[in-house]
Design a protein around this motif. Structure first.
Motif, short mmCIF file in Angstrom:
data_model
loop_
_atom_site.label_atom_id
_atom_site.label_comp_id
_atom_site.label_asym_id
_atom_site.label_seq_id
_atom_site.Cartn_x
_atom_site.Cartn_y
_atom_site.Cartn_z
N THR A 191 0.86 -1.18 0.00
CA THR A 191 0.00 0.00 0.00
C THR A 191 0.90 1.23 0.00
O THR A 191 2.10 1.13 0.24
CB THR A 191 -0.93 0.03 1.24
N HIS A 192 0.30 2.38 -0.29
CA HIS A 192 1.11 3.60 -0.26
C HIS A 192 0.26 4.81 0.07
O HIS A 192 -0.96 4.81 -0.10
CB HIS A 192 1.82 3.81 -1.60
N SER A 193 0.94 5.82 0.56
CA SER A 193 0.34 7.14 0.76
C SER A 193 1.15 8.10 -0.11
O SER A 193 2.00 7.67 -0.90
CB SER A 193 0.44 7.55 2.24
N ASN A 194 0.95 9.38 0.06
CA ASN A 194 1.73 10.32 -0.76
C ASN A 194 3.16 10.48 -0.26
O ASN A 194 3.98 11.10 -0.91
CB ASN A 194 1.03 11.69 -0.83
#
Length: 107
Positions: free
Chosen positions: A35-38
């Motif tokens: 998963t990733h965020s900014n």
């Protein structure tokens, strides 16, 4: 200064990396969830066992986007070298069944 994108230390300083016996044993994983965020990428390494309805995250690695890209490049380079020596890897896109396709045991 090195232009190698896989070199986390472009200044050329030597880094002493310690590997303890416990960490050297490694942790087996047969599933990775990414998963990733900014601002970061999170990779959870999971071990799914046959007949067990609950799987546990065995390790979580948090990376900056730049390090995630370096990891992608280094992993691709290693897969290419592996396939050159051992033949093509066949990553069949088949969902992992909870019983791994084998017989189910009874106690």
């Amino acid at each position: 200064m090195s232009n190698n994108p896989n070199n986390p230390n472009p200044e050329g300083q030597e880094i002493n990396i310690e590997l303890t016996e416990e960490i050297a044993e490694g942790i087996y994983s047969n599933l990775a969830i990414i998963t990733h965020s900014n601002t970061e990428f999170v990779v959870d390494f999971v071990r799914i066992m046959p007949g067990v309805p609950k799987a546990k995250v065995k390790s979580r690695i948090v990376l900056t986007p730049e390090h995630a890209k370096r990891l992608l490049s280094a992993l691709q380079d290693n897969v290419n070298r592996f396939e050159a020596q051992n033949g093509k890897i066949d990553p069949r896109e088949v969902p992992i069944p909870l019983n791994f396709g084998g017989p189910t045991g009874q106690a």
